[in-house]
Design a protein around this motif. Structure first.
Motif, PDB file in Angstrom:
ATOM      1  N   UNK A 172     -11.164 -47.842  -5.842  1.00 20.98           N
ATOM      2  CA  UNK A 172     -12.472 -46.988  -5.846  1.00 20.98           C
ATOM      3  C   UNK A 172     -13.703 -47.460  -6.554  1.00 20.98           C
ATOM      4  N   UNK A 173     -13.450 -47.892  -7.867  1.00 24.02           N
ATOM      5  CA  UNK A 173     -14.540 -48.220  -8.825  1.00 24.02           C
ATOM      6  C   UNK A 173     -14.129 -49.393  -9.315  1.00 24.02           C
ATOM      7  N   UNK A 174     -14.056 -50.632  -8.618  1.00 19.68           N
ATOM      8  CA  UNK A 174     -13.539 -51.916  -9.137  1.00 19.68           C
ATOM      9  C   UNK A 174     -14.450 -52.373 -10.144  1.00 19.68           C
ATOM     10  N   UNK A 175     -13.760 -53.206 -11.056  1.00 21.33           N
ATOM     11  CA  UNK A 175     -14.594 -53.753 -12.238  1.00 21.33           C
ATOM     12  C   UNK A 175     -13.955 -55.200 -12.183  1.00 21.33           C
ATOM     13  N   UNK A 176     -14.562 -56.247 -12.739  1.00 23.83           N
ATOM     14  CA  UNK A 176     -14.251 -57.485 -13.213  1.00 23.83           C
ATOM     15  C   UNK A 176     -13.210 -57.638 -14.391  1.00 23.83           C
ATOM     16  N   UNK A 177     -12.359 -58.418 -13.893  1.00 31.68           N
ATOM     17  CA  UNK A 177     -11.202 -58.669 -15.099  1.00 31.68           C
ATOM     18  C   UNK A 177     -12.024 -59.131 -16.293  1.00 31.68           C
ATOM     19  N   UNK A 178     -11.614 -58.499 -17.414  1.00 34.49           N
ATOM     20  CA  UNK A 178     -12.164 -59.039 -18.730  1.00 34.49           C
ATOM     21  C   UNK A 178     -11.916 -60.628 -18.978  1.00 34.49           C
ATOM     22  N   UNK A 179     -12.862 -61.371 -19.468  1.00 38.03           N
ATOM     23  CA  UNK A 179     -12.695 -62.725 -19.505  1.00 38.03           C
ATOM     24  C   UNK A 179     -11.194 -63.307 -20.431  1.00 38.03           C
ATOM     25  N   UNK A 180     -11.037 -62.358 -21.435  1.00 39.34           N
ATOM     26  CA  UNK A 180      -9.885 -62.648 -22.181  1.00 39.34           C
ATOM     27  C   UNK A 180      -8.456 -62.738 -21.415  1.00 39.34           C
ATOM     28  N   UNK A 181      -8.490 -61.733 -20.375  1.00 36.56           N
ATOM     29  CA  UNK A 181      -7.293 -61.426 -19.564  1.00 36.56           C
ATOM     30  C   UNK A 181      -7.360 -62.693 -18.602  1.00 36.56           C
TER      31      UNK A 181
END
Length: 261
Positions: A172-181
């Motif tokens: 429902x509220x997607x976000x990009x995976x953080x760079x570290x992960x």
């Protein structure tokens, strides 16, 4: 459901016969209405019945105003305005408040959502017959126009799949995976490439620039001079475009498991 309409608004039976150009057809769960393009014609919609509204929407939801909005014909266009206490939502996230100036409807189909109680949204389907529409029957049998799918090389595709996992799961509220992960996962998938944060940024940046230069993406993908748009917002817009265009699709997530195997 049969509803009597004032003759001054030139109502026609909904969905019967070929409507003349500029005709507005509106439909909700409670029924439908059709109005000819005559100056000053107004259709009012909301929770209330007659005489407050011509088209009922959200009749069982007290968060919908009794007269929540109206459509008025003027200058060869139907204009949509909000007269209720809650927002109206249109395509591409456009919102209408009571303080917002009415907007003209484009020819063709426009869904409008009335925000109600909790997570409820009540749909009003609007269709304006195009003045230049002369081939509606031919279009019914024409070939389907596919979405614009963007070319990606293998490294770009893998990086964007990793970054956009929540988008490919249609959260429902997607976000990009953080760079570290993202770096840790890409190093596990393809260690020979030597993935780093900078390499991901280079690959993603190249895709953003290509799509921006095409002029076919309406959302912001690159920063203008003195622009303070965040990197996260630009990547979000990019992933939205790639998912909406079906360049990236849920089955792409299997690549992550296959590479790990």
């Amino acid at each position: 459901m049969s509803v009597r309409r004032p003759p001054s608004l030139a109502r026609l039976p909904y969905g019967e016969g070929a409507p003349p150009p500029g005709t507005l057809q509106a439909r909700t769960l409670a029924g439908g209405i059709r109005a000819a393009p005559r100056a000053g014609s107004t259709i009012r919609f909301g929770r209330g019945g007659k005489p407050e509204t011509d088209l009922k929407v959200g009749g069982d939801d007290t968060c919908v105003s009794r007269r929540h909005g109206e459509l008025t014909y003027s200058d060869r266009s139907w204009w949509l305005g909000n007269t209720g206490q809650r927002l109206l939502r249109l395509p591409r996230g456009q919102l209408l408040h009571t303080s917002t100036e009415p907007i003209p409807l484009a020819p063709g189909y426009t869904p409008v959502f009335v925000r109600g109680s909790g997570y409820r949204e009540h749909l009003i389907e609007l269709y304006v017959t195009d003045w230049d529409d002369r081939g509606q029957n031919a279009k019914e049998t024409a070939s389907t126009v596919p979405p614009k799918r963007w070319p990606l090389d293998d490294d770009e595709r893998l990086a964007l799949i990793v970054l956009g996992q929540s988008y490919l799961r249609y959260e429902l509220e997607p976000r990009p995976l953080v760079y570290r992960r993202a770096v840790a996962q890409l190093q596990a998938l393809r260690p020979e490439f030597g993935w780093t944060k900078r390499r991901i940024e280079e690959r993603v940046g190249a895709v953003r620039r290509r799509l921006h230069q095409s002029g076919r993406v309406p959302t912001k993908l690159v920063r203008d001079e003195d622009d303070d748009a965040s990197d996260g917002t630009l990547i979000h817009n990019l992933l939205r475009e790639l998912v909406d265009s079906t360049t990236l699709v849920p089955p792409d997530l299997t690549e992550l498991d296959l590479d790990l195997e």
